[in-house]
Design a protein around this motif. Structure first.
Motif, mmCIF file in Angstrom:
data_model
loop_
_atom_site.group_PDB
_atom_site.id
_atom_site.type_symbol
_atom_site.label_atom_id
_atom_site.label_comp_id
_atom_site.label_asym_id
_atom_site.label_seq_id
_atom_site.Cartn_x
_atom_site.Cartn_y
_atom_site.Cartn_z
ATOM 1 N N HIS A 31 3.862 -11.585 -2.373
ATOM 2 C CA HIS A 31 4.213 -10.262 -1.871
ATOM 3 C C HIS A 31 3.817 -10.117 -0.401
ATOM 4 O O HIS A 31 4.590 -9.644 0.419
ATOM 5 C CB HIS A 31 3.543 -9.184 -2.732
ATOM 6 C CG HIS A 31 4.139 -7.840 -2.607
ATOM 7 N ND1 HIS A 31 3.770 -6.947 -1.615
ATOM 8 C CD2 HIS A 31 5.095 -7.227 -3.342
ATOM 9 C CE1 HIS A 31 4.465 -5.861 -1.745
ATOM 10 N NE2 HIS A 31 5.283 -5.981 -2.777
ATOM 11 N N VAL A 32 2.604 -10.523 -0.082
ATOM 12 C CA VAL A 32 2.099 -10.430 1.291
ATOM 13 C C VAL A 32 2.934 -11.311 2.229
ATOM 14 O O VAL A 32 3.343 -10.868 3.291
ATOM 15 C CB VAL A 32 0.591 -10.807 1.354
ATOM 16 C CG1 VAL A 32 0.134 -11.014 2.796
ATOM 17 C CG2 VAL A 32 -0.252 -9.745 0.672
ATOM 18 N N LYS A 33 3.176 -12.549 1.836
ATOM 19 C CA LYS A 33 3.942 -13.487 2.672
ATOM 20 C C LYS A 33 5.330 -12.943 2.972
ATOM 21 O O LYS A 33 5.826 -13.090 4.086
ATOM 22 C CB LYS A 33 4.061 -14.862 2.008
ATOM 23 C CG LYS A 33 2.810 -15.697 2.072
ATOM 24 C CD LYS A 33 2.425 -16.092 3.466
ATOM 25 C CE LYS A 33 3.320 -17.157 4.010
ATOM 26 N NZ LYS A 33 3.055 -17.535 5.382
ATOM 27 N N SER A 34 5.952 -12.306 1.999
ATOM 28 C CA SER A 34 7.311 -11.783 2.219
ATOM 29 C C SER A 34 7.313 -10.599 3.191
ATOM 30 O O SER A 34 8.310 -10.337 3.828
ATOM 31 C CB SER A 34 7.943 -11.377 0.890
ATOM 32 O OG SER A 34 7.333 -10.213 0.378
ATOM 33 N N LYS A 35 6.193 -9.921 3.292
ATOM 34 C CA LYS A 35 6.121 -8.736 4.157
ATOM 35 C C LYS A 35 5.630 -9.032 5.576
ATOM 36 O O LYS A 35 5.971 -8.310 6.500
ATOM 37 C CB LYS A 35 5.210 -7.688 3.529
ATOM 38 C CG LYS A 35 5.771 -7.122 2.251
ATOM 39 C CD LYS A 35 5.640 -5.651 2.279
ATOM 40 C CE LYS A 35 6.294 -5.090 1.037
ATOM 41 N NZ LYS A 35 6.368 -3.681 1.071
#
Length: 153
Positions: free
Chosen positions: A147-151
Motif C-alpha cells: 500500500h505504501v509503495k503504491s502511494k
C-alpha cells in the motif's frame, strides 16, 4: 490521524535521507485506511540511531548484549484506542540497514520502510514469538508495504 515524531542521534541518516522527518511522515500518510485512525490522535516516536546505541538499549531493556535492526517499545501491552493515545517508541539502527554499504539509495529506502512498518506493528501489539503470530505479522507487513509503495512512488 497518526503522527510520528522523528529524532536522530546518528548523522549518517541525513546523508542517505535528506529530510528524515518528511520521509517517515510521508510513509505514515500512505498507510492503509485502517492504520490512519480517523477521528483519533495517535502518536509515537522514532529514534534514528546506530549499532552502538541500539546495543546499549537492547542490553538494558531486553538483556541481549548485541545490536539489532530495530527495537519497539509499546507504551501499553493492551491497546485501548481512545481519542488521544501514545503508542510508544521505535528505534532503528542505521548500520544494520546500510549493509551492504554499496547498496543504492532505493534499496536502502525499501529496507527502511519495511523495518519501520515492522516496528509500527509491534507498537500495535503484533509479535512473532510463534509461527502463527509470525505469519500473521508478515502478512500485515506485506499488506502495508504494498500500500505504501503504491502511494509514495
Amino acid at each position: 490521524m497518526i503522527k510520528v515524531s522523528v529524532f536522530s542521534e546518528e548523522k549518517a541518516w541525513s546523508k542517505r535521507l535528506k529530510n528524515t522527518d518528511i520521509f517517515f511522515k510521508k510513509i505514515c500518510r500512505a498507510f492503509p485506511k485502517k492504520y490512519q485512525f480517523p477521528n483519533k490522535k495517535v502518536l509515537f516516536s522514532l529514534l534514528l540511531s546506530n549499532n552502538k546505541n541500539i546495543k546499549k538499549l537492547n542490553k538494558n531493556f531486553r538483556n541481549k548484549n548485541k545490536s539489532t535492526d530495530i527495537l519497539s517499545f509499546p507504551f501499553n501491552k493492551k491497546i485501548k484506542f481512545s481519542k488521544n493515545m501514545y503508542l510508544g517508541d521505535i528505534i532503528i539502527s542505521y548500520n544494520y540497514l546500510n549493509k551492504p554499504k554499496s547498496q543504492d539509495l532505493e534499496l536502502f529506502k525499501q529496507k527502511t520502510i519495511k523495518i519501520f512498518i515492522h516496528g509500527f506493528l509491534h507498537l500495535l501489539g503484533f509479535d512473532h514469538i510463534n509461527n502463527k503470530d509470525y505469519f500473521k505479522m508478515l502478512r500485515e507487513e506485506n499488506f502495508i508495504y504494498k500500500h505504501v509503495k503504491s502511494k509514495i512512488n
